[in-house]
Design an enzyme around this catalytic site. Structure first.
Site, PDB file in Angstrom:
ATOM      1  N   ARG A 133       6.906  29.590  11.356  1.00 41.23           N
ATOM      2  CA  ARG A 133       7.460  30.535  12.329  1.00 41.23           C
ATOM      3  C   ARG A 133       6.487  30.827  13.468  1.00 41.23           C
ATOM      4  O   ARG A 133       6.877  31.376  14.499  1.00 41.23           O
ATOM      5  CB  ARG A 133       7.900  31.826  11.640  1.00 41.23           C
ATOM      6  N   PRO A 189      -4.015  30.534  -8.497  1.00 45.87           N
ATOM      7  CA  PRO A 189      -4.286  31.972  -8.606  1.00 45.87           C
ATOM      8  C   PRO A 189      -5.753  32.320  -8.400  1.00 45.87           C
ATOM      9  O   PRO A 189      -6.092  33.474  -8.147  1.00 45.87           O
ATOM     10  CB  PRO A 189      -3.823  32.323 -10.031  1.00 45.87           C
ATOM     11  N   ASP A 226       4.713  41.078  14.957  1.00 48.68           N
ATOM     12  CA  ASP A 226       4.971  41.263  13.535  1.00 48.68           C
ATOM     13  C   ASP A 226       3.851  42.045  12.866  1.00 48.68           C
ATOM     14  O   ASP A 226       2.709  42.044  13.325  1.00 48.68           O
ATOM     15  CB  ASP A 226       5.085  39.912  12.824  1.00 48.68           C
ATOM     16  N   GLU A 258      -1.134  24.453 -17.594  1.00 50.24           N
ATOM     17  CA  GLU A 258      -2.312  25.311 -17.708  1.00 50.24           C
ATOM     18  C   GLU A 258      -3.175  25.303 -16.461  1.00 50.24           C
ATOM     19  O   GLU A 258      -3.791  26.293 -16.111  1.00 50.24           O
ATOM     20  CB  GLU A 258      -3.151  24.869 -18.923  1.00 50.24           C
TER      21      GLU A 258
END
Length: 249
Positions: free
Chosen positions: A155, A90, A170, A117
């Site tokens: 992809r 994160p 896209d 953690e």
């Protein structure tokens, strides 16, 4: 052929993802090799321990460095090889289409999915090449983000999509959101397909699609326009559309 290894404590989570849809077809074509590796197998503990309490105290458990280092070294026996080793974290750089395009040029990607953690800092400092996050929210582990990034990267590989233009047009590939799509029937419950798409005039269709892409980006993600590659005429057109929108409110 690209090789992608995912280090995880839950390899079974990847069985359906790696064997289905675009990823499954790409693997079947020999375009990519996809592996989910349980790094618990590299623990030196008789109980298969891969985590421990943090030095200095505190809540939660921290992933130990030795199983992760051993797993990577087993996957990359040739020290001259330089795979991209990606920590799902994160705290990492937010994943974007531009990053997907960059990673699609590599021959070997290794993803490290953590739980608990966090990671021993030595993994972060002395093993990984990239730290990536898919957004500012918390998940149980790195598996779902890794699946997202693998799908996004694979992809883009040549031969994966049936229509090579699909990846080019896209959303985000051009720096803008994608234009609206329509298909048959031309009229459904009184709702009609725009006339320009039925005209057969390719130049007008392309002009309409570009304008719709610009307009949709202006309405939904105006932040993207700051770095988009736009002509002066397009920027003037956007200013005009923005003023019209403000006047109608």
């Amino acid at each position: 052929m690209m090789k992608i290894d995912v280090l995880t404590l839950f390899p079974e989570m990847f069985t359906g993802v790696f064997g289905s849809s675009i990823l499954g077809k790409a693997a079947a074509k020999g375009i990519v090799e996809l592996n989910a590796v349980n790094f618990r197998n590299y623990s030196t503990s008789k109980h298969g321990t891969v985590d421990d309490t943090p030095y200095g105290g505190g809540g939660g458990m921290v992933l130990k460095p030795d199983p992760i280092f051993a797993a990577v070294e087993d996957l990359v026996p040739d020290q001259a090889a330089k795979p991209r080793i990606i920590l799902m974290c994160p705290q990492g750089e937010t994943f974007t289409q531009k990053k997907a395009e960059e990673l699609s040029q590599e021959q070997h990607l290794i993803f490290i999915c953590g739980h608990y953690e966090g990671y021993d800092e030595r993994i972060r400092e002395h093993l990984v090449t990239d730290e990536l996050s898919i957004g500012d929210y918390v998940l149980t582990g790195g598996e779902l983000p890794a699946m997202t990034i693998v799908d996004s990267v694979v992809r883009l590989l040549p031969g994966v999509l049936g229509n090579e233009m699909s990846a080019v047009t896209d959303s985000f590939s051009t720096g803008l959101l994608e234009y609206p799509h329509y298909t048959r029937p031309a009229e459904f419950r009184g709702l009609k397909v725009p006339d320009v798409l039925l005209s057969g005039h390719h130049g007008n269709v392309e002009k309409w699609r570009r304008e719709q892409s610009l307009l949709r980006t202006l309405q939904r993600r105006p932040d993207l326009l700051e770095h988009a590659d736009l002509s002066e005429a397009e920027r003037r057109w956007l200013v005009l559309q923005d003023k019209r929108s403000e006047a109608s409110e």
